[in-house]
Design a protein around this motif. Structure first.
Motif, PDB file in Angstrom:
ATOM      1  N   THR A  93       0.832  -1.313   0.019  1.00 52.08           N
ATOM      2  CA  THR A  93       0.115  -0.084   0.110  1.00 52.08           C
ATOM      3  C   THR A  93       0.983   1.308  -0.215  1.00 52.08           C
ATOM      4  O   THR A  93       0.639   2.108  -0.753  1.00 52.08           O
ATOM      5  CB  THR A  93      -0.686   0.053   1.240  1.00 52.08           C
ATOM      6  OG1 THR A  93      -1.721  -1.116   1.244  1.00 52.08           O
ATOM      7  CG2 THR A  93      -1.719   1.177   1.355  1.00 52.08           C
ATOM      8  N   HIS A  98      -1.638  -2.125  -6.469  1.00 46.72           N
ATOM      9  CA  HIS A  98      -2.805  -2.515  -6.483  1.00 46.72           C
ATOM     10  C   HIS A  98      -2.994  -4.049  -6.140  1.00 46.72           C
ATOM     11  O   HIS A  98      -4.219  -4.587  -6.011  1.00 46.72           O
ATOM     12  CB  HIS A  98      -3.395  -2.227  -7.787  1.00 46.72           C
ATOM     13  CG  HIS A  98      -3.272  -0.794  -8.191  1.00 46.72           C
ATOM     14  ND1 HIS A  98      -2.959  -0.361  -9.382  1.00 46.72           N
ATOM     15  CD2 HIS A  98      -4.046   0.249  -7.712  1.00 46.72           C
ATOM     16  CE1 HIS A  98      -3.081   1.009  -9.503  1.00 46.72           C
ATOM     17  NE2 HIS A  98      -3.692   1.474  -8.477  1.00 46.72           N
ATOM     18  N   ARG A 133      -9.799  -0.823  -3.567  1.00 50.72           N
ATOM     19  CA  ARG A 133      -9.445   0.117  -2.476  1.00 50.72           C
ATOM     20  C   ARG A 133      -8.395  -0.478  -1.669  1.00 50.72           C
ATOM     21  O   ARG A 133      -7.372   0.421  -0.883  1.00 50.72           O
ATOM     22  CB  ARG A 133     -10.599   0.234  -1.557  1.00 50.72           C
ATOM     23  CG  ARG A 133     -11.891   1.048  -2.421  1.00 50.72           C
ATOM     24  CD  ARG A 133     -13.012   1.066  -1.399  1.00 50.72           C
ATOM     25  NE  ARG A 133     -13.621  -0.275  -1.181  1.00 50.72           N
ATOM     26  CZ  ARG A 133     -14.761  -0.548  -0.640  1.00 50.72           C
ATOM     27  NH1 ARG A 133     -15.227   0.472   0.021  1.00 50.72           N
ATOM     28  NH2 ARG A 133     -15.083  -1.708  -0.491  1.00 50.72           N
ATOM     29  N   ARG A 134      -8.009  -1.815  -1.493  1.00 50.19           N
ATOM     30  CA  ARG A 134      -6.988  -2.538  -0.748  1.00 50.19           C
ATOM     31  C   ARG A 134      -6.279  -3.334  -1.673  1.00 50.19           C
ATOM     32  O   ARG A 134      -6.928  -4.199  -2.601  1.00 50.19           O
ATOM     33  CB  ARG A 134      -7.599  -3.327   0.534  1.00 50.19           C
ATOM     34  CG  ARG A 134      -6.752  -4.071   1.096  1.00 50.19           C
ATOM     35  CD  ARG A 134      -7.224  -4.618   2.495  1.00 50.19           C
ATOM     36  NE  ARG A 134      -6.417  -5.728   3.175  1.00 50.19           N
ATOM     37  CZ  ARG A 134      -5.525  -5.240   4.105  1.00 50.19           C
ATOM     38  NH1 ARG A 134      -5.582  -4.075   4.590  1.00 50.19           N
ATOM     39  NH2 ARG A 134      -4.847  -6.295   4.580  1.00 50.19           N
TER      40      ARG A 134
END
Length: 265
Positions: A93, A98, A133-134
Motif C-alpha cells: 500500500t 494495487h 481500495r485495498r
C-alpha cells in the motif's frame, strides 16, 4: 510516490519503503513466464514486498502438552501467517500497489524457541480498469492470474486455514509397537482425518468472510508425530487464494483432442 498516510510505518518497513523511487529500477520476484503473464493481465511490477514477524513459542507443562501445546502452536501459526501478510500489504500500500502476486511463505526456527514468519511477493499496479481500495493478495504466479482474469475471475486475498489437535489413549497404551508389524494405527488415522477436515473448513470460512465466490488451494502442509508414546499430535495448514467472479468468461474445454490433424500445424 503515493502519500504515506497518517499511520507511521515500522522502522523496517520504512527502510524498505525508502528503496523505492518513481524513476528507479523496479525489482521483481516473478519468473519470466510470471512477469509476461502479469503483463497480459494488465499489471506492471513496482517492486518486491515483504512482511515478517518473529514469535516466541511459549512454555507449557509436560503433563498438559497434548491438550494445550498443540493448540498454542496452531495459534502461533495462525497469527504468524496473518501478521506477515498484513505487513506485506502495508508495504505494498505504501508504494501505491494495487495487488501482490506470487506470495510465498517461509517459516524458520533456528533454536526451537522462536519462529520467524516471512511473506514475500511482487507488488503490481493495474495499467487500466478499476483499482481495488485495498491491494489484493495471491500466491498464484502471474500466468495463472492472467488465466483467471481472462476467464472472468479476479483474486481477492490469500486465505489460510489451520488446525492442530492431539489425541491421547485413555488406557495409556503405547501408540506404536514395533513388534506388531505393519498395521493401521486407528487413533492416528482418525486424528489425521479430523485435522485436515478442520483446516479445510477454516479455509472455506476465510473465503466466505471476504465475500469471495470460491478459492484455489495452492499449498497443503501436514505433520503428525507421537507424544510421550501414548498420544499423537497433528497439524494441518491449507493455503490458497480467495477468488470472485466479475464477469462471465469463456467456457473451459471439457474434452481433449486425441489426434492432432496436420492441417492445424
Amino acid at each position: 510516490m503515493p502519500e504515506r498516510g497518517a499511520r507511521d510505518l515500522s522502522p523496517g518497513t520504512q527502510a524498505r519503503f525508502d528503496r523505492f523511487s518513481p524513476t528507479g529500477p523496479k525489482t521483481s520476484l516473478l519468473t519470466v513466464p510470471g512477469a509476461v503473464g502479469a503483463e497480459v493481465a494488465g499489471f506492471t511490477p513496482v517492486g518486491d514486498v515483504m512482511g515478517c514477524v518473529v514469535h516466541q513459542v511459549g512454555y507449557t507443562e509436560t503433563s498438559t502438552w497434548s491438550a494445550d501445546r498443540i493448540g498454542q502452536l496452531a495459534d502461533i501459526l495462525r497469527a504468524g501467517y496473518q501478521t506477515a501478510l498484513d505487513r506485506l500489504v502495508e508495504e505494498a500500500t505504501a508504494i501505491g500497489a494495487h495487488g501482490v502476486l506470487g506470495i510465498d511463505f517461509t517459516i524458520t526456527s533456528p533454536d526451537g524457541l522462536v519462529q520467524e514468519f516471512v511473506a514475500l511477493g511482487t507488488a503490481v499496479r493495474a495499467t487500466a480498469g478499476p483499482r481495488p481500495r485495498r491491494p489484493f493478495t495471491t500466491g498464484l504466479p502471474g500466468q495463472d492470474v492472467a488465466k483467471l482474469m481472462l476467464a472472468g475471475w479476479v483474486p481477492v486475498r490469500v486465505a489460510v486455514g489451520i488446525s492442530g489437535r492431539a489425541f491421547t489413549d485413555r488406557w495409556g497404551r503405547p501408540m506404536v509397537n514395533e513388534w506388531v508389524g505393519n498395521i493401521e494405527v486407528p487413533m492416528a488415522t482418525e486424528l489425521a482425518t479430523a485435522v485436515r477436515t478442520a483446516a479445510r473448513a477454516e479455509f472455506t470460512r476465510e473465503i466466505g468472510d471476504c465475500g469471495a465466490d470460491g478459492g484455489i488451494v495452492s499449498d497443503l502442509k501436514f505433520d503428525l508425530w507421537p507424544v510421550h508414546d501414548v498420544a499423537v499430535a497433528a497439524m494441518a495448514t491449507v493455503i490458497g487464494t480467495a477468488i470472485t467472479r466479475f464477469r462471465e468468461g469463456p467456457v473451459a474445454p471439457t474434452s481433449t483432442l486425441k489426434i492432432l490433424p496436420l492441417t492445424r500445424i
